[in-house]
Design a protein around this motif. Structure first.
Motif, mmCIF file in Angstrom:
data_model
loop_
_atom_site.group_PDB
_atom_site.id
_atom_site.type_symbol
_atom_site.label_atom_id
_atom_site.label_comp_id
_atom_site.label_asym_id
_atom_site.label_seq_id
_atom_site.Cartn_x
_atom_site.Cartn_y
_atom_site.Cartn_z
ATOM 1 N N VAL A 1 -6.138 0.358 -4.823
ATOM 2 C CA VAL A 1 -4.695 0.116 -4.749
ATOM 3 C C VAL A 1 -4.465 -0.933 -3.667
ATOM 4 N N LEU A 2 -3.778 -2.012 -4.032
ATOM 5 C CA LEU A 2 -3.468 -3.081 -3.093
ATOM 6 C C LEU A 2 -1.960 -3.221 -2.972
ATOM 7 N N GLY A 3 -1.536 -3.626 -1.809
ATOM 8 C CA GLY A 3 -0.114 -3.782 -1.582
ATOM 9 C C GLY A 3 0.277 -5.227 -1.343
ATOM 10 N N ALA A 4 1.340 -5.669 -2.007
ATOM 11 C CA ALA A 4 1.933 -6.983 -1.756
ATOM 12 C C ALA A 4 3.237 -6.727 -1.007
ATOM 13 N N GLY A 5 3.238 -6.964 0.282
ATOM 14 C CA GLY A 5 4.411 -6.671 1.100
ATOM 15 C C GLY A 5 3.978 -6.300 2.494
ATOM 16 N N ARG A 6 4.670 -5.334 3.106
ATOM 17 C CA ARG A 6 4.327 -4.915 4.469
ATOM 18 C C ARG A 6 4.760 -3.482 4.697
ATOM 19 N N LEU A 7 4.070 -2.833 5.634
ATOM 20 C CA LEU A 7 4.374 -1.448 5.972
ATOM 21 C C LEU A 7 5.292 -1.419 7.196
ATOM 22 N N TRP B 1 6.797 1.196 2.483
ATOM 23 C CA TRP B 1 6.104 -0.019 2.055
ATOM 24 C C TRP B 1 7.143 -0.929 1.400
ATOM 25 N N GLU B 2 7.400 -2.026 2.066
ATOM 26 C CA GLU B 2 8.388 -2.980 1.568
ATOM 27 C C GLU B 2 7.670 -3.946 0.628
ATOM 28 N N GLY B 3 7.739 -3.650 -0.649
ATOM 29 C CA GLY B 3 7.047 -4.440 -1.650
ATOM 30 C C GLY B 3 6.523 -3.548 -2.754
ATOM 31 N N SER B 4 5.556 -4.059 -3.509
ATOM 32 C CA SER B 4 5.000 -3.319 -4.651
ATOM 33 C C SER B 4 3.524 -3.010 -4.432
ATOM 34 N N LEU B 5 3.019 -2.048 -5.217
ATOM 35 C CA LEU B 5 1.614 -1.665 -5.182
ATOM 36 C C LEU B 5 0.944 -2.027 -6.500
#
Length: 443
Positions: free
Chosen positions: A120-126, A132-136
């Motif tokens: 699982v990778l995140g595009a955004g920031r914690l 989590w501001e963004g999507s996974l």
């Protein structure tokens, strides 16, 4: 003509170093075996004449009953001598014996302890509050066991990679409590073809699944439709697992490719390759074999396709065992796959003294005990003493593996019986394997 269904259901490793060590051993064995097969000493040197003559007569008689579309090759690994050969160079369809080529290549190239990662990778920031501001992005790594815990328990005896593992890591390790965006499934490691050559790459019921780098429960899609429904469905299931772990997901679930620069937040690794092969070979699982073939293409030919994986297998098998079978898939479902009993026996003999050979032999079905041989040869001398790979297509039935003779010789054998009913073919094959197990060959 349609093929016989053979899947029974229900039921980071430093690869370069291992590959180098394995191939040093296997190449020496291949050279020795090739020399023995080309200029083998008189078979009588490997066994007393009456015993060997009886075994050979039995094989000749049974193959005569099977007809001219049959062939066999037996090699005594202990005495390093050919015991029997009839029409052994004739190319025939291997059916699921093909999986021996796929399994061997995976072990040579990846090593028995290799694992396939789903991440699982995140595009955004914690943010500091656990948002989590963004999507996974759920990125598939070609793990054929990935799915729900209940499916893994019922189909693989609990050996597999659960989506719940990823959800728990995100919630408990990364301490994410809310996701402002959506969950996306990424299956881009493989192409979008769901079947294999025999079905024209269309979905095929004989796979008992649908090929994808992100196949959830063997590629089910639920109510979703479309070319990337499998990836979207996997994303939906991760979203549900996150919610079960107390993570609020504001957006929905869909399929998309992970953007560059995304940060890995969690990963779940598959069982070891040796364990995956234990789920592939005994039940003759076509879905696992074809998934592993695409894994090989993705990692060693820069394309997660069946054709790329088949090219890797052809190249590796030629270097490993000095043979050149015609390989177009990973499972043997295609009628275009061609090999001979000599080639299969040479592969088995080359494998035998190597570390990966021990893995292959331990992962084969055992006569009268496990897999596709569980109900065959029960209560006979062969039960528990012979391990083999079965292969069945319409008009073809094959058996290849190892037997320990009565006095401890290890025998590699390959028996192909075409153009006769499967039940009759099994009777002939079982009789011959029992003969090998009963034999008492002299050194």
């Amino acid at each position: 003509m349609r093929r016989k269904r053979v899947w029974l259901g229900g039921k980071s490793h430093h690869a370069g170093t291992f590959r180098h060590l394995a191939c040093l051993t296997c190449r020496a064995a291949a050279l020795a075996l090739a020399a023995a097969l080309v200029g083998a000493p008189a078979p009588a040197a490997a066994a007393s004449a009456p015993e060997l003559a009886e075994v050979q007569a039995d094989f000749r008689g049974e193959l005569a009953l099977a007809g001219g579309a049959s062939s066999a090759f037996v090699y005594d690994l202990t005495a390093k001598s050919t015991l029997f050969s009839e029409r052994a160079s004739v190319l025939r369809r291997p059916a699921s014996v093909e999986k021996l080529f796929t399994a061997t290549t995976a072990l040579v190239e990846l090593g028995p302890d290799a694992r396939l990662a789903t991440s699982v990778l995140g595009a955004g920031r914690l943010l500091a509050n656990g948002t989590w501001e963004g999507s996974l992005y759920l990125r598939g790594g070609g793990d054929p066991t990935f799915g729900s815990s209940s499916f893994i328990r019922s189909h693989y005896g609990g050996v597999g990679t659960s989506v719940g593992t990823l959800a728990a890591a995100i919630a408990r390790t990364d301490h994410i409590r809310r996701v402002t965006g959506s969950i996306y499934g990424d299956e881009s490691l493989f192409d979008s073809l769901r079947g294999e050559p025999s079905s024209g790459y269309a979905p095929d019921p004989f796979l008992e699944g649908s090929l994808s780098a992100l196949s959830f429960d063997r590629g089910i899609t639920g109510s979703l439709r479309g070319p990337h429904a499998r990836a979207a469905y996997a994303a939906r299931r991760l979203r549900a697992s996150l919610r079960a772990d107390g993570v609020v997901v504001a957006g929905g679930a869909a399929a998309a490719t992970t953007p560059a620069g995304a940060l890995e937040l969690a990963r779940a690794e598959s069982p070891r390759l040796s364990q995956l092969l234990a789920l592939t070979l005994p039940p003759s699982d076509n879905f696992f074999a074809e998934t592993l073939l695409k894994d090989l293409g993705a990692r060693f030919a820069h394309a997660g396709t069946t054709s790329a994986g088949a090219a890797v297998v052809r190249r590796t098998i030629a270097a490993f065992a000095g043979i050149d079978p015609h390989i177009v898939d990973g499972s043997g479902l295609s009628n275009s796959d061609l090999t001979s009993t000599y080639e299969v026996a040479q592969l088995l003999a080359t494998l035998a003294p190597t570390p990966i050979g021990a893995v292959v032999r331990s992962d084969l079905a055992v006569a009268g005990r496990t897999g596709t041989l569980e109900r065959r040869m029960r209560g006979t001398t062969a039960a528990g003493r012979c391990e083999a790979k079965t292969g069945t297509l319409t008009g073809a039935s094959n058996l290849a593996g190892y037997c320990s003779s009565a006095n401890g010789h290890v025998l590699a054998f390959a028996i192909f019986t075409d153009a006769i009913p499967v039940s009759y073919a099994h009777t002939i094959q079982d009789h011959l394997v029992i003969t090998l197990a009963r034999s008492s060959l002299e050194p």
